[in-house]
Enzyme design. Structure first.
Site, short mmCIF file in Angstrom:
data_model
loop_
_atom_site.label_atom_id
_atom_site.label_comp_id
_atom_site.label_asym_id
_atom_site.label_seq_id
_atom_site.Cartn_x
_atom_site.Cartn_y
_atom_site.Cartn_z
N SER A 47 -47.12 -13.13 43.97
CA SER A 47 -45.99 -13.72 43.28
C SER A 47 -44.82 -12.99 43.43
CB SER A 47 -46.35 -13.84 41.76
OG SER A 47 -47.52 -14.51 41.34
N GLU A 88 0.72 -1.28 0.02
CA GLU A 88 -0.10 0.04 0.11
C GLU A 88 0.73 1.35 0.05
OE1 GLU A 88 -3.42 0.24 -0.39
OE2 GLU A 88 -3.47 -2.08 -0.42
#
Length: 400
Positions: free
Chosen positions: A388, A102
């Site tokens: 619950s 690159e």
């Protein structure tokens, strides 16, 4: 020709004559006018590029974490799927392949390789389009895709060049390589060389060999086109081109390069999902609260390294996860056995929350039998009868 068009043409001719006469009287000023206008144009572009303070923040970006009471990381909030690794923990063949392919004069320029840029311009004018961007210029594009963009225009190239010069001012060459390799995308939601190594070769970046390094660096020319999973032949050809570049610029022995080029492309592919952790529902609830808090207090959740300490106990959390999984499995078997023929299977879910009744601290949180971000959280979202909820506390407080 209409009268209006004739007048416009006459005005243009007159202005051209005046400009020509002025240039003949002041030739030096005329010659200097073009670079002066170019300089003015570049100065006007500087405020439209990322500031020095913005560039400094990139490398210092640290994700926020959620910790348990006993010091275990429960979750990490990152902008993208990336694990930053220092350059010392990236295999040397990766860096060699990158520079050879690159930007071979990476250590010689200050962000812009004028020789390469000039050659690219000449080749483009001849009809053979060629890129001239350095690693630093590519990094500028990767970091600021919206501000710089990827359109083919002089305006974009000018902003890219200015940003590259700023990057070279802020970072050393080693830091530029580290930042580049940790920010470049590799498809499949893999960002950076570490995630790419895990995705395509099931190993960490410091264990990549020459062939694997050449394969990944080869993808940078076009990740989709040179995808080693879907386009193995193209990826192999590109890999061999990278090997040739490494040989050409002294990064690899020629004989060794020939031997490696003859080898097949071997990929051990596996998508890398984000790590869930042992208490994902609790972490998700923390994140919802933290987003609002961070916005109000002007913090960046994904970059400022916030540390949130919770009351979750990982030993209790693991026990809760195992208990919910075991109980759901048993109940699912019962439900499946009771299902009538032709009746759709009902998948059971559950929620579990463990509180210290003395301090109301949450010690374990299981929102469902499994976890996705869209999953219903039976602890936080479910609605149930009061009985619950408080029965366990009544039983726990009752004398033995």
């Amino acid at each position: 020709m209409t009268p209006a068009l004739a007048r416009a043409q006459a005005w243009a001719v007159e202005q051209s004559r005046r400009a020509y006469a002025l240039a003949r009287r002041h030739p030096v000023r005329t010659v200097l006018l073009v670079p002066a206008l170019l300089l003015l144009y570049l100065l006007l572009l500087i405020p439209l590029t990322p500031s020095i303070s913005d560039l400094r923040k990139v490398k210092s970006e640290v994700p926020s974490v959620v910790m348990s009471a006993d010091g275990v990381v429960l979750a990490e909030f990152k902008r993208i799927n990336r694990q930053w690794v220092p350059l010392a923990k990236i295999s040397k063949p990766v860096v060699d392949a990158l520079i050879a392919t690159e930007d071979r004069r990476f250590y010689e320029h200050h962000g812009i390789d004028f020789r390469r840029t000039g050659a690219a311009v000449l080749n483009t004018l001849r009809g053979r389009r060629e890129g001239g961007s350095t690693i630093t210029q590519q990094l500028a594009r990767n970091l600021y895709p919206e501000q710089i963009g990827r359109s083919v225009s002089l305006n974009r190239k000018a902003k890219e060049a200015i940003t590259a010069l700023k990057i070279e001012f802020v970072y050393s060459k080693q830091e530029i390589l580290e930042t580049y390799l940790n920010t470049v995308p590799f498809l499949y939601n893999a960002f950076g060389i570490e995630m790419a190594a895990r995705t395509y070769f099931d190993k960490s970046a410091d264990k990549l060999d020459v062939l694997e390094s050449a394969t990944l660096i080869g993808m940078l020319k076009g990740t989709s086109y040179y995808n080693p999973v879907l386009n193995p032949e193209r990826a192999r050809d590109r890999r061999n081109t990278v090997l040739e570049q490494m040989v050409k610029y002294g990064k690899l022995d020629a004989k060794r390069g020939e031997q490696l080029a003859a080898r097949p492309l071997r990929v051990d592919f596996e998508r890398q999902g984000e790590q869930v952790g042992i208490a994902p529902h609790a972490a998700q609830q923390v994140k919802k609260w933290l987003i609002t808090w961070a916005d109000r207090e002007d913090y960046d959740l994904y970059a400022d390294g916030l540390v949130v300490r919770t009351t979750i106990d990982t030993r209790l959390q693991k026990a809760a996860n195992a208990a919910v999984t075991r109980q759901l499995h048993q109940l699912q078997e019962l439900a499946d056995r009771g299902r009538r023929k032709g009746e759709e299977r009902q998948l059971l879910q559950a929620g579990f929350l463990a509180l210290d009744p003395r301090s109301a601290q949450v010690k374990a949180w299981v929102g469902s039998g499994d976890f996705t971000r869209e999953q219903f959280d039976h602890v936080n979202q479910a609605r149930r009868q009061p009985g619950s909820t408080f029965k366990p506390f009544v039983y726990g407080a009752a004398p033995g």
